[in-house]
Write a protein that holds these residues in place. Structure first.
Motif: not given
Length: 123
Positions: A1-11, A69-78, A104-112
């Motif tokens: 997952m780390g690499i996926k996060f890094i790659k999408i962050s560059v987008v 990952f999915w909560l972050h990447n679904i919520s941010l564009p919305i 987004m907040v839910l995704g960050i809580i899941v991350f925490a």
């Protein structure tokens, strides 16, 4: 997952920089909140989460990491599309901003939760 996060962050980094360049060239800064959120929640937060997941592979291998990952990447564009419309005067976009922000907040809580549960001295 780390690499996926890094790659999408560059987008998100490219999107944020291009939006900043557009605003600078046109001298219209209405989208500054969108630019800032894409840069911080897209580029910086996701890159940092990716680096944390690379450093602590136990946390990256969890279902929580995938949900994050999915909560972050679904919520941010919305949230960002809604915010772009909102700052353009379309008040009907408020629910999109609220929905994206809540996810987004839910995704960050899941991350925490994932970090507190799976990052320790044995990770």
């Amino acid at each position: 997952m780390g690499i996926k996060f890094i790659k999408i962050s560059v987008v998100y980094f490219v999107i944020g920089v291009c939006l900043g360049m557009y605003m600078s060239m046109t001298e219209k800064f209405d989208f500054t909140p969108v630019h800032v959120h894409i840069s911080l929640l897209g580029w910086m937060s996701m890159a940092l989460a990716g680096l944390i997941y690379v450093a602590f592979p136990k946390a990256s291998e969890t279902t929580l990491a995938k949900v994050h990952f999915w909560l972050h990447n679904i919520s941010l564009p919305i949230m960002m599309i809604g915010l772009a419309f909102l700052v353009s005067g379309v008040t009907a976009a408020t629910p999109a901003v609220a929905t994206g922000g809540t996810l987004m907040v839910l995704g960050i809580i899941v991350f925490a939760i994932n970090i507190f549960k799976n990052v320790n001295n044995q990770s």
